[in-house]
Design a protein around this motif. Structure first.
Motif, PDB file in Angstrom:
ATOM      1  N   GLU A 113      -4.511  13.248 -13.184  1.00 35.73           N
ATOM      2  CA  GLU A 113      -3.322  12.748 -12.987  1.00 35.73           C
ATOM      3  C   GLU A 113      -2.170  12.812 -14.329  1.00 35.73           C
TER       4      GLU A 113
ATOM      5  N   ASN B 288      -9.188   2.542  -0.882  1.00 35.80           N
ATOM      6  CA  ASN B 288      -7.898   2.276  -2.556  1.00 35.80           C
ATOM      7  C   ASN B 288      -9.353   1.861  -3.692  1.00 35.80           C
ATOM      8  N   SER B 289     -10.131   2.032  -4.056  1.00 34.48           N
ATOM      9  CA  SER B 289     -10.870   1.018  -4.635  1.00 34.48           C
ATOM     10  C   SER B 289     -12.084   1.963  -5.556  1.00 34.48           C
TER      11      SER B 289
ATOM     12  N   SER C 229      -6.292   7.887  -5.871  1.00 34.84           N
ATOM     13  CA  SER C 229      -5.640   6.376  -4.373  1.00 34.84           C
ATOM     14  C   SER C 229      -6.276   5.404  -4.874  1.00 34.84           C
ATOM     15  N   CYS C 230      -7.147   4.885  -5.841  1.00 34.75           N
ATOM     16  CA  CYS C 230      -7.709   4.089  -5.757  1.00 34.75           C
ATOM     17  C   CYS C 230      -7.023   3.208  -6.503  1.00 34.75           C
ATOM     18  N   TYR C 231      -6.101   2.658  -6.972  1.00 31.82           N
ATOM     19  CA  TYR C 231      -5.417   0.888  -6.890  1.00 31.82           C
ATOM     20  C   TYR C 231      -5.194   0.410  -6.817  1.00 31.82           C
ATOM     21  N   LYS C 232      -7.150  -0.208  -6.222  1.00 33.13           N
ATOM     22  CA  LYS C 232      -7.358  -2.117  -6.685  1.00 33.13           C
ATOM     23  C   LYS C 232      -8.697  -1.600  -6.991  1.00 33.13           C
TER      24      LYS C 232
ATOM     25  N   HIS D 232       1.982   1.795  -3.139  1.00 32.12           N
ATOM     26  CA  HIS D 232       0.735   1.922  -3.853  1.00 32.12           C
ATOM     27  C   HIS D 232       0.313   3.754  -3.802  1.00 32.12           C
ATOM     28  N   LYS D 233       0.647   3.971  -2.725  1.00 31.45           N
ATOM     29  CA  LYS D 233       0.496   5.295  -2.018  1.00 31.45           C
ATOM     30  C   LYS D 233       1.341   6.618  -2.740  1.00 31.45           C
TER      31      LYS D 233
ATOM     32  N   SER E   3      -9.217  10.396 -13.541  1.00 30.54           N
ATOM     33  CA  SER E   3      -7.885  10.044 -14.340  1.00 30.54           C
ATOM     34  C   SER E   3      -7.396  11.325 -15.450  1.00 30.54           C
TER      35      SER E   3
ATOM     36  N   ASP F 123       0.698  -1.483  -0.095  1.00 30.89           N
ATOM     37  CA  ASP F 123      -0.125  -0.161  -0.125  1.00 30.89           C
ATOM     38  C   ASP F 123       0.773   1.363   0.015  1.00 30.89           C
TER      39      ASP F 123
END
Lengths: 427, 427
Positions: free
Chosen positions: B121, B216-217, B333-336, A33-34, B118, A30
């Motif tokens: 980003e 995070n999703s 922070s949505c890396y899952k 990723h953060k 996005s 985590d």
């Protein structure tokens, strides 16, 4: 970027240090990723490298500060030793050496905040300290960032879990102070020497730090008036309840017309106030801003993992700053120099419990002393106790502390008054 | 640095937009000290430039989006129009044009969060939205930063002031839903069309945003189960109280073994739970993390200056990023990609109020239907009402929602049951 590693060293491998090490392992993916980087706890500074520490590999333990400060690979120093010496020296040396610092050291910040913040400022490095106040509760970052668009006028908090536990037991079980302290000690909520907690020094350091940030003007611990809970009795709590109040040890900081009031003392607060519901070892901080109105933050104020959580939040933030090359992004926020009042210069409402001879005219006597000193009575209850003793419980309107003290001095010399049994401020 | 100016444009000059303009004036010097730059609100986008707006100079008003997006001096776009069209287009165009964005638009984030995040980003710009959830309460920043060192397992909040006001009046005054709604409307707490509030859609958007960040999703509003407060009766509230509960409209998001549950519905919570004490138009968010344990954040969830305060906190943060050249420092922070459960796949405890014919064996009948569907009873109270009607109030243990629904379907067809008068989940 994929393989960027940020190395940190933790100073201290006690409860919180161990917790931070555990979190660094548990949150490894985590954190990557953060932040876009991998966190490696490269070294931990301890006094005794031979002592086994559960879950921490012995090869990262060192007792040599120089091996840390001179290691160019170490970017972040996490200071969890507490106290002034040698923590202050290490923190300043680390900042001067270009390292970022995360600390949970309230003593250091409340006493030498200016010195360490200015070392961070000069070196352009991060100095983060969320864990120094109210454990896991995010309060430093909200004050510096989320609430930055306000003039904050009041910060008031239950920031010491030991005393809140003791007062909760006294309230809920009618226990005396001594018994509640004994229970807290037995359960590990109070230390063997509970002075710093029960006399309000611990809370005083925390309120000094919060006041400095909230009002953008440096407040040191020595400027905080502190009064502990050792004189609170089960009677005080019972009478307070009759008036609809709960007694809490509060750190209170106010900006009154550009002058700062900052103090720690027991206080009667309305039983419907959000802080009144904060029980046991929980902490809470209440903030009033001119735009945001009231807000309250509640959570665990201490403990291995809650405190480690706050430290890890800071480490992650510092890692983001390192990755974005913006360390020192939020530095010292004390850009004002406001006067800090002495307690005698402030105003309070008081709860006053007096034992007096039960004879005609006593209430009139007492009332006239108060009146002569500009102390106005808001509520009064008189009760007859056994053997010719009357107990008077008075709640005053807001008065100058100086005037109130003058009235108390006169009471001390009055033969009809047998005891000033309780004097507690009222919110 | 002394004379660095950062220009912002505000889209919308309604209540919050006006508040932000006021704060920019009132906090001028403080903003400079906090960021190292001066904030100038250069333009405000409105539909009607001829309408007078108190406190806002008419020369900064414009109805021409192009004059803003094409102005190279404008660094920050503050989107306070609300809704999807044209807010979404403007936000994305602003990010693509290299501008930083602050928004309070929960609809946009809850429905098109992925698209706008996005765009931020890709362009490397800031997109901040503290004011989109729970007004003045800092919750987005704490979730993204202070609590980043935790696996957060639960976020639960009172995030709609209108419904909390209505439920508070129903609880405190024994009012019916219709009367409490009428009072809320009269006092301006409820809009002329209260649907979005009372049906839980507003809260649903906010819990979708918080769930996305906490776990995070990505969670979108369409994935949130919503149930409003229109069916809650004074009887439900009274019976809940008998069992020691308070009824609140809660947004609840949980990460259960890597799967997300996310829903808004009325819920019985223990009267000693911190959320139970949050009254009237206040909001509060309760968070549980594996390291930090429980925390709660309370404050004003709406209103001109509280919301403006949150927006200004974001603007100041963006200004710091601009000054430090680190915009886009904290992005999506949505890396899952976690599965979001349907409501039927979740478990709940239920409060169930049934009116039945008052004759022998009814309780046994009802109990056996529940038992046959694996619904276990934790507490039950039976009361005789007038004219042969018995009222049964049952609190179940945790059950699969599917099983509970099956039992309800059987009850619907049972002649001894005259009404399923109340079905409310229990915390």
């Amino acid at each position: 970027m994929e393989n960027r590693v940020i190395n940190a060293a933790i100073l201290g491998a006690g409860t919180v240090g161990g917790g931070v090490y555990k979190l660094a392992q548990a949150m490894e993916e985590d954190i990557f990723h953060k932040t876009g980087a991998r966190l490696v706890i490269k070294k931990m500074l301890v006094r005794n490298v031979n002592k086994e520490r559960k879950g921490i590999p012995s090869e990262i333990l060192t007792d040599d500060w120089n091996s840390i400060i001179n290691d160019p690979e170490i970017d972040i120093i996490v200071e969890l030793m507490g106290g002034i010496t040698p923590a202050k020296k290490y923190v300043i040396e680390a900042l001067n050496a270009g390292k970022q610092v995360v600390t949970a050291n309230k003593d250091l910040l409340a006493e030498y905040g200016e010195e360490v913040m200015s070392a961070a400022e000069k070196s352009g490095n991060d100095l983060q300290f969320e864990a120094a106040v109210a454990g896991a509760i995010p309060i430093i970052r909200p004050l510096k960032q989320s609430m930055a668009g306000n003039h904050i006028t009041e910060v008031m908090g239950i920031v010491n879990g030991t005393t809140n536990y003791i007062l909760t037991k006294m309230t809920e079980k009618g226990m005396d102070y001594a018994d509640a302290l004994a229970e807290a000690t037995e359960l590990g909520y109070a230390e063997a020497d509970p002075t710093a907690d029960v006399e309000g020094y611990d809370a005083g350091r925390k309120i000094a730090i919060m006041a400095s940030i909230a009002f953008n003007s440096r407040v040191t611990f020595s400027q905080v008036y502190t009064e502990g809970i050792t004189k609170i009795s089960a009677d005080d709590i019972r009478y307070a309840k009759e008036f609809g109040y709960v007694i809490k040890l509060l750190g209170v900081a106010r900006n009154v017309d550009g002058q700062i009031e900052v103090k720690v003392h027991p206080m009667l607060i309305d039983e419907n106030h959000p802080l009144a519901t904060v029980k046991d070892a929980f902490n809470a901080v209440f903030v009033h801003g001119d735009a945001m109105d009231d807000a309250m933050f509640m959570g665990r104020g201490a403990g291995e993992m809650p405190t480690a959580s706050a430290v890890m939040g800071d480490i992650i933030d510092v890692m983001r700053d390192i990755v974005c090359d913006c360390c020192g992004r939020i530095g010292c926020s004390c850009y004002k120099k406001l006067y800090v009042k002495k307690i005698e210069e402030t105003k309070s409402k008081f709860f006053l419990r007096i034992k007096a001879k039960d004879k005609t005219g006593v209430l009139a006597n007492i009332a006239s002393v108060l009146g002569n000193n500009d102390v106005s009575i808001a509520q009064v209850v008189q009760k007859r106790r056994n053997s010719g003793v009357a107990e008077l419980v008075i709640i005053t309107d807001e008065v100058e502390e100086k005037n109130f003290n003058d009235a108390m001095a006169i009471f001390e010399g009055m033969s009809v008054i047998s005891e000033i049994a309780g004097v507690i401020r009222v919110h």
